[in-house]
Design a protein around this motif. Structure first.
Motif, PDB file in Angstrom:
ATOM      1  N   ALA A  30      86.232  11.558  49.579  1.00 33.84           N
ATOM      2  CA  ALA A  30      87.398  12.078  50.281  1.00 33.84           C
ATOM      3  C   ALA A  30      88.667  11.369  49.830  1.00 33.84           C
ATOM      4  CB  ALA A  30      87.196  11.909  51.780  1.00 33.84           C
ATOM      5  N   ILE A  72      85.502  17.203  55.530  1.00 34.78           N
ATOM      6  CA  ILE A  72      84.441  16.530  54.769  1.00 34.78           C
ATOM      7  C   ILE A  72      83.503  15.786  55.706  1.00 34.78           C
ATOM      8  CG2 ILE A  72      83.988  14.674  53.118  1.00 34.78           C
ATOM      9  CD1 ILE A  72      86.407  15.533  51.596  1.00 34.78           C
ATOM     10  N   ARG A  80      81.146  18.238  57.431  1.00 27.95           N
ATOM     11  CA  ARG A  80      80.090  18.762  56.571  1.00 27.95           C
ATOM     12  C   ARG A  80      78.964  17.735  56.415  1.00 27.95           C
ATOM     13  NH1 ARG A  80      82.352  19.448  51.492  1.00 27.95           N
ATOM     14  NH2 ARG A  80      83.996  20.622  52.540  1.00 27.95           N
ATOM     15  N   HIS A  99      80.659   8.869  51.314  1.00 30.69           N
ATOM     16  CA  HIS A  99      81.497  10.071  51.265  1.00 30.69           C
ATOM     17  C   HIS A  99      82.970   9.719  51.386  1.00 30.69           C
ATOM     18  CE1 HIS A  99      78.409  13.105  51.180  1.00 30.69           C
ATOM     19  NE2 HIS A  99      77.744  12.441  52.102  1.00 30.69           N
TER      20      HIS A  99
END
Lengths: 207, 543
Positions: free
Chosen positions: B405, B496, B499, B401
């Motif tokens: 980002a 982010i 989440r 992730h």
């Protein structure tokens, strides 16, 4: 012997479970007043600039100023509203916890952070309060370890800040590493101690 | 101890310190560029008005020298049993008192003038609340030696009280070697062990191996639309265009251009090669200036380095005071199979404001076995966790992730902002759509690739005693440290990260801040709690 009764590490699911102490209720008002003053100053400067452009010899510059006016007003309104409302959103999300061995401070609305400073690393503390802070009976407490870390907890009540500072100073004294102590009492095996108090050691795996 | 060191009297430094103080005043003046420009401007105007004003220049020089003499006159220092006091100041007197056990590192500098006279400048680094640093300009070389021995002995404590075994190992001295070193350090001179000497060939490796040289070369290649004009522009800037460079260039160009397109290519290529050579020469030259004759050795429990062509610098760091090790490998160094190691002692939080260079013991070029040896010696028994080699398979990757980002921040945000910015320029037309489309595509691709590359470099590893974080873009870099040296810990979570159940762990040391982004939230907070536990239960000194 290491005792830290307030923090049984294994029973602690995360920093969210701590009893966060809120900042002083007047702190929101203090930030809003600060923001209002800033808005007024910027507004005054912008107004002066507008009339200077209008009143100048150049007609083109005047027209330019007029065409810019709606954008400037809209932008300024947005800016003013956001910085006046922001403290109401941000301040309730700040908080601090004083534990036996360390002090934690959390901030942030979207980007959240929780910082922990152990007392036995604190070099010195500081209380300061500006003109506006004093008007509202507020003070800021700073805690400095060596290096770049450290807290600045803004918006504490004056007595709270002073009480906290005294407590932190006492804790620093209590936690201070004394070389004599270090040498007289033989060190317990760090490995055994670690496994006794903290069963799993460091986290086992990312999964 | 020798009488020379234990006299306990206020003493003067060498009179040659006057030169040092003159230099210091001038450097301070030059640092305030605005001030300097204003002074010279005012002086120029004055001299144009009245020629007598020219006398102001020698007058000002005299004043500077007089101040330097006074500063020398009032500068005294005194070495006592466990501390050093430095008294100075002309009008505003200051007295600095530095207990030896507070001193984090000793730096010795030999300027060219000093070297002729056998003098050195010693600066003593302290950490934390003591912001005033101790500096002894122009003292005798052997005094510096004695001071170093003293400080080393002060750190190890009075002989006999030292607990043996685990404690010695805990201080980062490997068993066996450390014990004998400790015993002998009680005597006059501790044993020396030379660990590394850099040859002249190594200077070339250092100079060529830096990534910034690579970047400069790429910039030259990229930012260069019209290479033929550059020499002219350079010639103009430096003001020797009229004399001989311009005709020479023109002749060269004309001769080549007369032939054919090949000639022009040759000319362009020649200029490119020249620029390349200049960049490379600058890199190698800097390496020679800073590291010529570089030696790394261990003395007692301290590591020392010395190097430099004109001004010789010497850095001393006690093993127990080391906070962090940073091993980095730029792209070309990887090809040479060498590393660069930086050993960080604790520094003042505002140290960068005081010093030009951070006071770090740097080994510019070393091979893997020596790096391994140094790591073992610094971390000692506490070797579970702080891995130093970037290629180690113990490093875990951070969450993918991170790419999302980072690409968002590097690619999408500037792309959208740029596209919106284009509206007032072109209007909402077909042209806008095509230009904005190309712009967005380029940014998003570049941002995505950058993010991907950064993610590939990122990694972290933790163990019982310490942890390490890996990063980099072109090259690689690993920061390794022990938990018990940590000053504070921060857990951060972006939208982010929240989440996806991730968090960023940021560890503040007395030397630097180490960040591990996008790791599992559970791991991050347990690591945070474990670090806090280690720090809070540690009864050992961290410095």
């Amino acid at each position: 012997m290491f005792i830290n009764p307030e923090v049984p590490l294994e029973s602690l699911p995360g920093a969210d479970n701590l009893d966060w102490l809120p900042l002083h209720p007047r702190f929101v008002r203090r930030l809003q007043l600060g923001a209002l003053l800033r808005v007024l100053v910027i507004g005054a400067i912008a107004t002066v600039a507008y009339f200077l452009m209008k009143g100048g010899d150049s007609a083109a510059l005047g027209r330019f100023a007029d065409s810019l006016l709606p954008f400037a007003l809209a932008g300024f309104g947005l800016f003013a509203a956001s910085i006046l409302i922001w403290p109401m959103i941000a301040v309730p999300r700040r908080g601090y916890v004083v534990r036996e061995k360390d002090i934690l401070y959390k901030t942030g609305v979207l980007w959240r952070s929780v910082k922990a400073v152990p007392f036995n690393r604190v070099q010195h503390t500081k209380i300061d309060s500006g003109l506006l802070d004093r008007r509202f009976g507020l003070a800021n407490l700073s805690v400095f370890p060596a290096g770049a870390g450290g807290h600045k907890i803004r918006g504490l009540g004056t007595d709270t800040a002073e009480r906290l500072r005294v407590y932190v100073s006492e804790r620093i004294e209590a936690e201070a590493i004394e070389p004599e102590d270090d040498q007289n009492s033989p060190l317990p095996d760090p490995q055994a101690e670690a496994s006794a108090a903290h069963e799993n050691g460091p986290p086992a795996d990312a999964g | 101890m020798r009488p020379s060191i234990d006299s306990g009297q206020w003493r003067r430094i060498s009179p040659f310190a006057v030169v040092f103080f003159v230099g210091k005043t001038i450097r301070n003046l030059v640092r305030g560029y605005v001030q300097l420009a204003a002074t010279f401007g005012a002086l120029a105007v004055l001299i144009r008005a009245t020629p007598y004003a020219a006398f102001l220049i020698p007058l000002a020089l005299l004043l500077v020298i007089a101040v330097a003499v006074l500063r020398y006159w009032f500068f005294r220092f005194r070495i006592e049993e466990d501390r050093i006091r430095i008294r100075q100041g002309i009008l505003e007197k200051t007295l600095v008192e530095l207990p030896f056990d507070r001193i984090q590192g000793i730096n010795v500098e030999r300027r060219p003038v000093d070297r002729l006279l056998g003098l050195v400048t010693v600066s003593l680094d302290t950490a934390g609340s003591e912001t005033t640093e101790g500096e002894l300009p122009c003292v005798k070389g052997d005094l510096a030696e004695e001071l170093q021995t003293r400080i080393g002995a002060g750190l190890r404590g009075p002989p006999g009280k030292q607990p043996e075994g685990a404690q010695g190992a805990a201080r980062g001295v490997p068993a066996g070697v450390g014990d004998t070193a400790d015993e002998r350090a009680i005597g006059d001179r501790s044993p020396r062990k030379i660990l590394l000497r850099l040859s002249t060939g190594d200077m070339f490796r250092i100079g060529l191996g830096r990534d910034n040289i690579l970047l400069a070369m790429m910039l030259i290649a990229a930012a260069w639309r019209q290479p033929r004009e550059l020499p002219y522009r350079l010639a103009e800037t430096f003001g020797f265009s009229e004399d001989f460079v311009r005709p020479a260039l023109e002749t060269a160009e004309a001769t080549l251009a007369r032939t054919d397109a090949l000639g022009e290519t040759t000319f362009t290529g020649g200029i490119m090669l020249t620029a390349l050579a200049v960049v490379l020469a600058l890199g190698v030259g800097t390496a020679f200036l800073r590291y010529f004759g570089f030696v790394l050795w261990r003395e007692g429990t301290a590591y020392r380095t010395r190097g430099g062509l004109l001004t010789q610098k010497e850095v001393v760091v006690e093993t127990a005071k080391i906070q962090q090790l940073t091993l980095s490998q730029d792209l070309l160094l990887r090809w040479f199979q060498r590393f660069r190691l930086r050993v960080h002692p604790a520094v003042d939080s505002d140290a960068s404001a005081h010093h030009d260079v951070p006071r770090v013991l740097e080994v510019p070029l070393l091979e893997a076995p020596l790096a391994r040896e140094l790591r073992t010696s610094v971390f000692g028994e506490e070797r579970d966790g702080p891995i130093l080699f970037p290629k180690s398979d113990q490093f875990r990757r951070v969450s993918p992730h991170y790419i999302q980002a980072h690409a968002l921040r590097l690619g999408v945000v500037p792309a959208v902002a740029g596209a919106l910015f284009l509206i007032p320029v072109t209007g909402l037309t077909k042209v806008w759509a095509s230009v904005a489309g190309i712009w967005c595509a380029v940014w998003i691709v570049c941002g995505g690739l950058t993010a991907l590359q950064r993610w590939r470099r990122l990694g972290y590893v933790y163990g019982r005693d310490g942890m390490a974080s890996r990063g980099g873009f072109v090259g690689r870099r690993v920061d390794a440290f022990l938990y018990r040296k940590v000053q504070s810990v921060t857990l951060k979570r972006s939208p982010i990260e929240r989440r996806n159940g991730l968090a960023t762990l940021q560890v503040e040391l007395a030397s630097d801040t180490v960040t591990v982004p996008y790791i599992d939230h559970g791991v991050a907070w347990r690591l945070r709690d474990y670090i806090l536990y280690t720090v809070e239960s540690s009864r050992r000194r961290w410095h």
